[in-house]
Design a protein around this motif. Structure first.
Motif, PDB file in Angstrom:
ATOM      1  N   ARG A   1      32.612   7.129 -17.498  1.00 30.88           N
ATOM      2  CA  ARG A   1      32.148   7.930 -18.632  1.00 30.88           C
ATOM      3  C   ARG A   1      32.064   7.081 -19.898  1.00 30.88           C
ATOM      4  O   ARG A   1      31.171   7.265 -20.728  1.00 30.88           O
ATOM      5  CB  ARG A   1      33.083   9.125 -18.865  1.00 30.88           C
ATOM      6  N   TRP A   2      32.997   6.162 -20.078  1.00 29.07           N
ATOM      7  CA  TRP A   2      33.023   5.305 -21.263  1.00 29.07           C
ATOM      8  C   TRP A   2      31.758   4.451 -21.339  1.00 29.07           C
ATOM      9  O   TRP A   2      31.143   4.329 -22.392  1.00 29.07           O
ATOM     10  CB  TRP A   2      34.276   4.434 -21.232  1.00 29.07           C
TER      11      TRP A   2
ATOM     12  N   SER B   1      28.929   6.732 -22.266  1.00 31.58           N
ATOM     13  CA  SER B   1      29.049   7.104 -23.676  1.00 31.58           C
ATOM     14  C   SER B   1      28.551   5.979 -24.573  1.00 31.58           C
ATOM     15  O   SER B   1      27.834   6.210 -25.548  1.00 31.58           O
ATOM     16  CB  SER B   1      30.510   7.443 -23.995  1.00 31.58           C
ATOM     17  N   LYS B   2      28.925   4.763 -24.235  1.00 31.82           N
ATOM     18  CA  LYS B   2      28.448   3.595 -24.991  1.00 31.82           C
ATOM     19  C   LYS B   2      26.924   3.511 -24.937  1.00 31.82           C
ATOM     20  O   LYS B   2      26.270   3.346 -25.978  1.00 31.82           O
ATOM     21  CB  LYS B   2      29.060   2.317 -24.420  1.00 31.82           C
TER      22      LYS B   2
ATOM     23  N   TYR C   1      24.720   5.778 -24.395  1.00 32.79           N
ATOM     24  CA  TYR C   1      24.085   6.868 -25.142  1.00 32.79           C
ATOM     25  C   TYR C   1      24.199   6.637 -26.646  1.00 32.79           C
ATOM     26  O   TYR C   1      23.224   6.788 -27.390  1.00 32.79           O
ATOM     27  CB  TYR C   1      24.699   8.203 -24.735  1.00 32.79           C
TER      28      TYR C   1
ATOM     29  N   ALA D   1      37.476   9.727 -26.562  1.00 37.83           N
ATOM     30  CA  ALA D   1      36.162  10.152 -26.072  1.00 37.83           C
ATOM     31  C   ALA D   1      35.626  11.318 -26.894  1.00 37.83           C
ATOM     32  O   ALA D   1      34.429  11.349 -27.229  1.00 37.83           O
ATOM     33  CB  ALA D   1      36.255  10.533 -24.598  1.00 37.83           C
TER      34      ALA D   1
ATOM     35  N   THR E   1      32.118  11.486 -29.168  1.00 37.36           N
ATOM     36  CA  THR E   1      31.147  12.567 -28.951  1.00 37.36           C
ATOM     37  C   THR E   1      30.887  13.332 -30.242  1.00 37.36           C
ATOM     38  O   THR E   1      29.733  13.636 -30.578  1.00 37.36           O
ATOM     39  CB  THR E   1      31.655  13.526 -27.858  1.00 37.36           C
TER      40      THR E   1
ATOM     41  N   ARG F   1      28.845  11.090 -32.595  1.00 40.11           N
ATOM     42  CA  ARG F   1      27.509  10.848 -32.026  1.00 40.11           C
ATOM     43  C   ARG F   1      26.638  12.093 -32.243  1.00 40.11           C
ATOM     44  O   ARG F   1      25.450  11.975 -32.562  1.00 40.11           O
ATOM     45  CB  ARG F   1      27.609  10.496 -30.544  1.00 40.11           C
TER      46      ARG F   1
ATOM     47  N   TYR G   1      20.007  13.338 -23.533  1.00 37.06           N
ATOM     48  CA  TYR G   1      21.376  13.219 -23.027  1.00 37.06           C
ATOM     49  C   TYR G   1      21.452  13.155 -21.504  1.00 37.06           C
ATOM     50  O   TYR G   1      22.281  12.449 -20.947  1.00 37.06           O
ATOM     51  CB  TYR G   1      22.209  14.409 -23.533  1.00 37.06           C
TER      52      TYR G   1
END
Length: 177
Positions: A33-34, A37-38, A40, A149, A153, A156, A173
């Protein structure tokens, strides 16, 4: 001869350290997920034209650049001070947007994601239940990762609103699941 080569390779594999965090299901899943996330966040950061990076959307608001640096400094603090256990103060002065361009700001955010990934990869999963203070709260190291996290979010999403205010379509997304 072939058996001895296989034996040597096997013995070498035992002596080469593996990332401890990759052996734990929670940390392994978090790292997946990290990385997403980066990716995105960097896509969102790339979508904003540089000329719109430094103007806040309203007088008391943070600029796009300030939001990016806020994300970077809190990644640093949550990951290394709270999750990692160094208990250092937030390094606000090391994460200022003044004098930096879009590429430099994006590089700093990406660097913090990468540093945190390395920390997690080498983290001892037996320490996930250890606690540290967070204001008046006590949180486990696992909870600090979840807070980290959530923080990314949260900010962002604010950057996505900034894009929308400029009539810029944000990255989809669904492509970063």
């Amino acid at each position: 001869m072939e058996k001895s080569v296989i034996l040597v390779l096997f013995l070498l594999s035992l002596t080469c350290p593996k990332g401890l965090g990759q052996e734990n299901p929670f940390l392994r899943d978090f790292l997946v997920r990290w990385d997403q996330s980066k990716a995105y966040l960097l896509a969102v950061a790339e979508a904003m034209p540089e000329e719109n990076y430094f103007q806040p959307p309203y007088p008391e608001g943070k600029s796009f650049a300030e939001q990016l640096m806020h994300i970077a400094v809190i990644i640093d603090w949550h990951a290394f001070s709270k999750f990692g256990g160094s208990e250092a103060a937030i390094r606000w002065e090391d994460f200022r947007e003044q004098g930096k361009n879009k590429a430099q700001l994006i590089h700093e955010v990406a660097r913090e994601f990468d540093r945190t990934k390395q920390l997690i990869e080498g983290f001892d999963p037996d320490k996930l239940d250890e606690t540290a203070s967070y204001g008046k709260f006590s949180r486990t190291r696992r909870q600090f990762l979840l807070l980290l996290a959530d923080h990314v979010t949260h900010h962002r999403a604010q950057l996505i609103v900034y894009l929308r205010l400029q009539n810029i379509q944000p990255p989809d997304y669904i492509n970063f699941q």
